[in-house]
Write a protein that holds these residues in place. Structure first.
Motif, PDB file in Angstrom:
ATOM      1  N   ALA A  31       0.853  -1.129  -0.036  1.00  0.00           N
ATOM      2  CA  ALA A  31       0.056   0.119  -0.064  1.00  0.00           C
ATOM      3  C   ALA A  31       0.839   1.230   0.129  1.00  0.00           C
ATOM      4  O   ALA A  31       1.637   1.347   0.842  1.00  0.00           O
ATOM      5  N   VAL A  32       0.915   2.106  -1.177  1.00  0.00           N
ATOM      6  CA  VAL A  32       1.699   3.369  -1.113  1.00  0.00           C
ATOM      7  C   VAL A  32       0.924   4.371  -0.627  1.00  0.00           C
ATOM      8  O   VAL A  32      -0.303   4.769  -1.111  1.00  0.00           O
ATOM      9  N   GLY A  33       1.700   5.397   0.270  1.00  0.00           N
ATOM     10  CA  GLY A  33       0.994   6.405   0.650  1.00  0.00           C
ATOM     11  C   GLY A  33       0.175   6.254   1.965  1.00  0.00           C
ATOM     12  O   GLY A  33      -0.041   5.157   2.596  1.00  0.00           O
ATOM     13  N   GLU A  34      -0.530   7.255   2.371  1.00  0.00           N
ATOM     14  CA  GLU A  34      -1.340   7.438   3.719  1.00  0.00           C
ATOM     15  C   GLU A  34      -2.559   6.745   3.206  1.00  0.00           C
ATOM     16  O   GLU A  34      -3.238   7.001   2.326  1.00  0.00           O
ATOM     17  N   ARG A  35      -3.167   5.888   4.116  1.00  0.00           N
ATOM     18  CA  ARG A  35      -4.395   5.079   3.962  1.00  0.00           C
ATOM     19  C   ARG A  35      -5.260   5.870   5.016  1.00  0.00           C
ATOM     20  O   ARG A  35      -5.278   5.916   6.350  1.00  0.00           O
ATOM     21  N   ARG A  36      -6.245   6.468   4.357  1.00  0.00           N
ATOM     22  CA  ARG A  36      -7.222   7.194   5.021  1.00  0.00           C
ATOM     23  C   ARG A  36      -8.760   6.914   4.728  1.00  0.00           C
ATOM     24  O   ARG A  36      -8.874   6.373   3.446  1.00  0.00           O
ATOM     25  N   LYS A  37      -9.542   7.092   5.486  1.00  0.00           N
ATOM     26  CA  LYS A  37     -10.880   6.532   5.126  1.00  0.00           C
ATOM     27  C   LYS A  37     -11.430   7.465   4.123  1.00  0.00           C
ATOM     28  O   LYS A  37     -11.207   8.751   4.482  1.00  0.00           O
ATOM     29  N   GLY A  38     -12.296   6.955   3.078  1.00  0.00           N
ATOM     30  CA  GLY A  38     -12.941   7.782   2.112  1.00  0.00           C
ATOM     31  C   GLY A  38     -11.854   8.158   1.022  1.00  0.00           C
ATOM     32  O   GLY A  38     -12.427   8.827   0.195  1.00  0.00           O
ATOM     33  N   ARG A  39     -10.737   7.569   0.883  1.00  0.00           N
ATOM     34  CA  ARG A  39      -9.708   8.020  -0.102  1.00  0.00           C
ATOM     35  C   ARG A  39      -9.232   6.656  -0.564  1.00  0.00           C
ATOM     36  O   ARG A  39      -8.771   5.655   0.048  1.00  0.00           O
ATOM     37  N   SER A  40      -9.093   6.495  -2.136  1.00  0.00           N
ATOM     38  CA  SER A  40      -8.425   5.255  -2.670  1.00  0.00           C
ATOM     39  C   SER A  40      -6.966   5.057  -2.287  1.00  0.00           C
ATOM     40  O   SER A  40      -6.395   6.100  -2.453  1.00  0.00           O
ATOM     41  N   VAL A  41      -6.679   4.011  -2.100  1.00  0.00           N
ATOM     42  CA  VAL A  41      -5.273   3.582  -1.803  1.00  0.00           C
ATOM     43  C   VAL A  41      -4.580   2.919  -3.134  1.00  0.00           C
ATOM     44  O   VAL A  41      -5.301   2.129  -3.634  1.00  0.00           O
TER      45      VAL A  41
END
Length: 296
Positions: A96-106
């Motif tokens: 998983a690349v980048g920050e994992r936040r709710k409502g945002r595609s990872v």
């Protein structure tokens, strides 16, 4: 086959290496619990939709695939697809690349490593399954237990209003030791009378007011008062006093059965009928009264 598909399936592409290691190395060593969870199905889907560099995003907009798009491609529920993706990340076969936040595609990237951590993936999926089973049992228990009952049981709540259901109202001014009301006849056969009061035919839906329409009205015998003795101050001893006026029968009150008239044949109370206020004999007793008068 387009150039992009040829690049994806090329021998040097990441999806090609990912598919080879999945089929020849990972599947023989994958725990049975992960196979039952269809983790390998999701991995094959990721291999099919990934770009040549192993990234899972659209080629034209360069935006990452959404969870709904991945779940639709794998033919799985979005919740199940999310859990399997997380298990793949914990095993190390997907990054998983980048920050994992709710409502945002990872942005996910395929990682064809030689030795994945399948134990971590299995532990995660088993924990998720246990949590969902506990939640399901809790919902099932809450549906069975009444909202007013506690852990050790309890009594049902008292109804504040008797508009729908509840005990009948207490009527004031009724003598409990006097004659009782009416009771319906049995629908089949005869039975001896077991109480006081008349027993009209059984008719569901209310009192059969129209059951005595064809009955003949028989007046109640009136008691004529004896003539008064002449007094000493009367000038004409042969003249008699005028007969007293006939007293009107007392008015019956449907709520007070003590005011109801009494049948001269069966000596029981007669429930007043608004359409026949002058009725003084039961309809079933009228033939008997007529027979007695004919015989006499």
């Amino acid at each position: 086959m387009s150039n992009e598909e040829q690049d994806t399936r090329a021998s040097g592409s990441v999806p090609n290496a990912f598919g080879n290691v999945l089929a020849w190395t990972w599947m023989p060593n994958m725990p049975a619990s992960l196979k039952r969870s269809n983790l390998h199905t999701l991995l094959y889907t990721l291999r099919a939709i990934a770009n040549a560099d192993g990234t899972l995003r659209y080629r034209d907009t360069r935006r990452p695939f959404s969870l709904q798009a991945i779940a639709k491609a794998a033919g799985a529920d979005p919740k199940d697809a999310r859990d399997r993706l997380e298990a793949a990340v914990r095993a190390g076969v997907v990054k998983a690349v980048g920050e994992r936040r709710k409502g945002r595609s990872v942005l996910y990237v395929l990682a064809p490593i030689p030795a994945p951590d399948w134990a971590a993936a299995a532990a995660y999926l088993d924990g998720v399954k246990a949590l969902r089973e506990d939640a399901r049992q809790k919902r099932k228990t809450e549906r069975k237990v009444a909202p007013w009952a506690d852990e050790k049981g309890g009594r049902s709540p008292e109804l504040e209003s008797t508009e729908k259901g509840g005990p009948p109202p207490e009527l004031e001014g009724i003598d409990r030791d006097s004659e009782r009301g009416t009771a319906p006849y049995p629908r089949k056969g005869d039975r001896p009378l077991t109480g006081w009061g008349d027993r009209p035919p059984y008719t569901p839906g209310g009192y059969p007011w129209g059951s005595h329409d064809g009955a003949e009205v028989v007046p109640q015998p009136q008691v004529v008062a004896a003539p008064e003795e002449p007094s000493d101050h009367q000038e004409h001893p042969h003249d008699t006093a005028p007969p007293p006026a006939r007293a009107a029968p007392p008015k019956s009150d449907p709520a007070d059965h003590t005011t109801w008239p009494t049948c001269p044949v069966c000596d029981r109370r007669i429930m007043p009928d608004p359409r026949r206020p002058d009725r003084r004999v039961h309809a079933r007793c009228e033939p008997r009264l007529t027979a007695e008068r004919t015989a006499s």
